[in-house]
Design a protein around this motif. Sequence first.
Motif, PDB file in Angstrom:
ATOM      1  N   MET A 330     -15.327  42.933  25.750  1.00  0.00           N
ATOM      2  CA  MET A 330     -15.825  43.130  24.386  1.00  0.00           C
ATOM      3  C   MET A 330     -15.405  44.484  23.844  1.00  0.00           C
ATOM      4  SD  MET A 330     -19.565  41.259  24.359  1.00  0.00           S
ATOM      5  CE  MET A 330     -20.285  42.251  25.663  1.00  0.00           C
ATOM      6  N   GLU A 331     -15.374  45.493  24.699  1.00  0.00           N
ATOM      7  CA  GLU A 331     -14.884  46.816  24.283  1.00  0.00           C
ATOM      8  C   GLU A 331     -13.399  46.748  23.915  1.00  0.00           C
ATOM      9  OE1 GLU A 331     -14.019  51.210  26.268  1.00  0.00           O
ATOM     10  OE2 GLU A 331     -15.567  49.924  27.159  1.00  0.00           O
ATOM     11  N   GLY A 332     -12.630  46.040  24.735  1.00  0.00           N
ATOM     12  CA  GLY A 332     -11.204  45.893  24.456  1.00  0.00           C
ATOM     13  C   GLY A 332     -10.953  45.137  23.165  1.00  0.00           C
ATOM     14  N   GLN A 333     -11.753  44.102  22.900  1.00  0.00           N
ATOM     15  CA  GLN A 333     -11.622  43.359  21.655  1.00  0.00           C
ATOM     16  C   GLN A 333     -11.928  44.262  20.460  1.00  0.00           C
ATOM     17  OE1 GLN A 333     -10.616  40.353  20.665  1.00  0.00           O
ATOM     18  NE2 GLN A 333     -11.224  40.768  18.542  1.00  0.00           N
ATOM     19  N   ALA A 334     -12.950  45.092  20.599  1.00  0.00           N
ATOM     20  CA  ALA A 334     -13.362  45.960  19.492  1.00  0.00           C
ATOM     21  C   ALA A 334     -12.333  47.052  19.207  1.00  0.00           C
ATOM     22  CB  ALA A 334     -14.716  46.584  19.796  1.00  0.00           C
ATOM     23  N   THR A 335     -11.702  47.582  20.260  1.00  0.00           N
ATOM     24  CA  THR A 335     -10.775  48.695  20.088  1.00  0.00           C
ATOM     25  C   THR A 335      -9.322  48.260  19.990  1.00  0.00           C
ATOM     26  OG1 THR A 335     -10.533  49.010  22.490  1.00  0.00           O
ATOM     27  CG2 THR A 335     -12.324  50.215  21.378  1.00  0.00           C
ATOM     28  N   GLY A 336      -9.032  47.035  20.440  1.00  0.00           N
ATOM     29  CA  GLY A 336      -7.658  46.564  20.465  1.00  0.00           C
ATOM     30  C   GLY A 336      -6.814  47.231  21.525  1.00  0.00           C
ATOM     31  N   LYS A 337      -7.470  47.785  22.553  1.00  0.00           N
ATOM     32  CA  LYS A 337      -6.755  48.529  23.588  1.00  0.00           C
ATOM     33  C   LYS A 337      -7.057  47.960  24.976  1.00  0.00           C
ATOM     34  CE  LYS A 337      -6.913  52.899  21.018  1.00  0.00           C
ATOM     35  NZ  LYS A 337      -7.378  54.300  21.044  1.00  0.00           N
ATOM     36  N   ARG A 338      -6.131  48.236  25.906  1.00  0.00           N
ATOM     37  CA  ARG A 338      -6.395  47.950  27.312  1.00  0.00           C
ATOM     38  C   ARG A 338      -7.479  48.897  27.799  1.00  0.00           C
ATOM     39  NH1 ARG A 338      -1.952  47.768  32.219  1.00  0.00           N
ATOM     40  NH2 ARG A 338      -0.985  46.313  30.753  1.00  0.00           N
ATOM     41  N   VAL A 339      -8.426  48.382  28.582  1.00  0.00           N
ATOM     42  CA  VAL A 339      -9.557  49.172  29.048  1.00  0.00           C
ATOM     43  C   VAL A 339      -9.478  49.308  30.561  1.00  0.00           C
ATOM     44  CG1 VAL A 339     -12.058  49.396  29.080  1.00  0.00           C
ATOM     45  CG2 VAL A 339     -10.941  48.259  27.149  1.00  0.00           C
ATOM     46  N   ASP A 340      -9.564  50.527  31.061  1.00  0.00           N
ATOM     47  CA  ASP A 340      -9.531  50.765  32.500  1.00  0.00           C
ATOM     48  C   ASP A 340     -10.841  50.351  33.151  1.00  0.00           C
ATOM     49  OD1 ASP A 340      -6.968  51.799  32.411  1.00  0.00           O
ATOM     50  OD2 ASP A 340      -7.641  53.867  32.189  1.00  0.00           O
ATOM     51  N   VAL A 341     -10.745  49.857  34.373  1.00  0.00           N
ATOM     52  CA  VAL A 341     -11.923  49.517  35.173  1.00  0.00           C
ATOM     53  C   VAL A 341     -12.208  50.696  36.092  1.00  0.00           C
ATOM     54  CG1 VAL A 341     -12.863  47.946  36.911  1.00  0.00           C
ATOM     55  CG2 VAL A 341     -11.402  47.055  35.080  1.00  0.00           C
ATOM     56  N   ASN A 342     -13.327  51.339  35.874  1.00  0.00           N
ATOM     57  CA  ASN A 342     -13.620  52.557  36.648  1.00  0.00           C
ATOM     58  C   ASN A 342     -14.973  52.494  37.350  1.00  0.00           C
ATOM     59  OD1 ASN A 342     -15.372  52.845  34.502  1.00  0.00           O
ATOM     60  ND2 ASN A 342     -14.244  54.518  33.536  1.00  0.00           N
ATOM     61  N   PHE A 343     -15.432  51.273  37.647  1.00  0.00           N
ATOM     62  CA  PHE A 343     -16.651  51.131  38.436  1.00  0.00           C
ATOM     63  C   PHE A 343     -16.294  50.586  39.809  1.00  0.00           C
ATOM     64  CE2 PHE A 343     -16.263  47.600  35.442  1.00  0.00           C
ATOM     65  CZ  PHE A 343     -16.251  46.481  36.275  1.00  0.00           C
ATOM     66  N   SER A 344     -17.186  50.744  40.760  1.00  0.00           N
ATOM     67  CA  SER A 344     -16.902  50.339  42.130  1.00  0.00           C
ATOM     68  C   SER A 344     -17.095  48.852  42.300  1.00  0.00           C
ATOM     69  CB  SER A 344     -17.799  51.101  43.113  1.00  0.00           C
ATOM     70  OG  SER A 344     -19.147  50.757  42.900  1.00  0.00           O
ATOM     71  N   SER A 345     -16.643  48.322  43.444  1.00  0.00           N
ATOM     72  CA  SER A 345     -16.714  46.887  43.693  1.00  0.00           C
ATOM     73  C   SER A 345     -18.091  46.415  44.117  1.00  0.00           C
ATOM     74  CB  SER A 345     -15.713  46.494  44.778  1.00  0.00           C
ATOM     75  OG  SER A 345     -15.998  47.183  45.988  1.00  0.00           O
ATOM     76  N   SER A 346     -19.016  47.330  44.342  1.00  0.00           N
ATOM     77  CA  SER A 346     -20.376  46.942  44.712  1.00  0.00           C
ATOM     78  C   SER A 346     -21.337  47.999  44.204  1.00  0.00           C
ATOM     79  CB  SER A 346     -20.525  46.797  46.229  1.00  0.00           C
ATOM     80  OG  SER A 346     -20.312  48.032  46.872  1.00  0.00           O
ATOM     81  N   THR A 347     -22.612  47.664  44.256  1.00  0.00           N
ATOM     82  CA  THR A 347     -23.638  48.625  43.871  1.00  0.00           C
ATOM     83  C   THR A 347     -24.644  48.731  45.008  1.00  0.00           C
ATOM     84  OG1 THR A 347     -25.244  49.210  42.170  1.00  0.00           O
ATOM     85  CG2 THR A 347     -25.115  46.919  42.738  1.00  0.00           C
TER      86      THR A 347
END
Length: 348
Positions: A330-347
């Motif tokens: 949804m962030e990428g749709q709003a900005t029209g940009k590729r968005v980096d994934v910067n969270f870990s694979s687990s919590t």
Amino acid sequence: MSIKTAIVGYGYSAKTFHIPFISTSNEFIFHAVSSSKADLVGRDWPQVQHYHNADEMITHSDAELIIITAPNDVHYSLAKLALEHNKHVLIEKPFVTRSKDGEALIALAKAKGLLLSVFQNRRYDGDYLTVKKLIDTNKLGKLHVFESHFDRFRPDVQQRWREQACDGGGILYDLAPHLLDQVLSLFGLPQSVTASCQVMRKGASVTDYFHLLLHYPKLEVILHASLFCAGPNLRFNIQGDKGSYVKYGLDPQEDCLRGGELPTRVNWGVESQAHFGTFYDGKSANIFPTEAGRYQGFFSDLAQAITTGDHAFMSAKQSLNTIKLIELAMEGQATGKRVDVNFSSSTS
């Protein structure tokens, strides 16, 4: 001992995807249900306790497991209430509508020593199990393109909450959790996401088309859902340096359940040969048999997680990451940009 199970809701999801399994398995007892449809519940399940609302059932029933099939916007509040009352919880996808709520639920379940799980039944689709087999046996070689679709033909907006402007409405929350969960199970988190999430149908108010690109090192994952697909539905198109696999049509288990078939007969969930996918190696094309689907395996794994206390495989942690990826889309749709994934694979 069998696990006393209570279900929030008595709609399509409860009657199609949950009750046929908990009512035919020795590992569960269908103990209670909350629904405004008292007459219908009483007719279908006279031996099951009935409650008029979910809060009353959660707080007063002695059920050990609560299955939540209510609308998406109350997943968090109902799961929180159930965990606070020391119940294990299974939530229909999507897990929650906001990742911060998912993090809070996971922390609460951990503190209570309870299982919090999400109904990711598509891990048990025959076509997905076939894809996993192809990858695990290296039949496709090194993968470079992984395309996964969940298309339908519904050009007219239907008057139901999933298609209205509500918290968690639209197919990005309805269908993307299936596709994202499968990809995360196979490849883990991507490096970045590019997204097109559109409102296309006349009178629509929520997303009814999405095209997501998940970018991995030398692997592009394409996740796609459209409600304008009137022809044969592409399910998978997977391309590697040893060959490709192409599959049309959806797993047959939902149709079996919708038709009233219980998951007890021999060869239940087996796809007909006419719908098998095709493996191409650049020289020839060969029909590749589809693995048998087994939604009953989800419930067996759920029961095992509850009885053994080993919650890792069935935990909601991966489903939390699907919600975070939806938020990035949804962030990428709003900005029209590729968005980096910067969270870990687990919590934790």
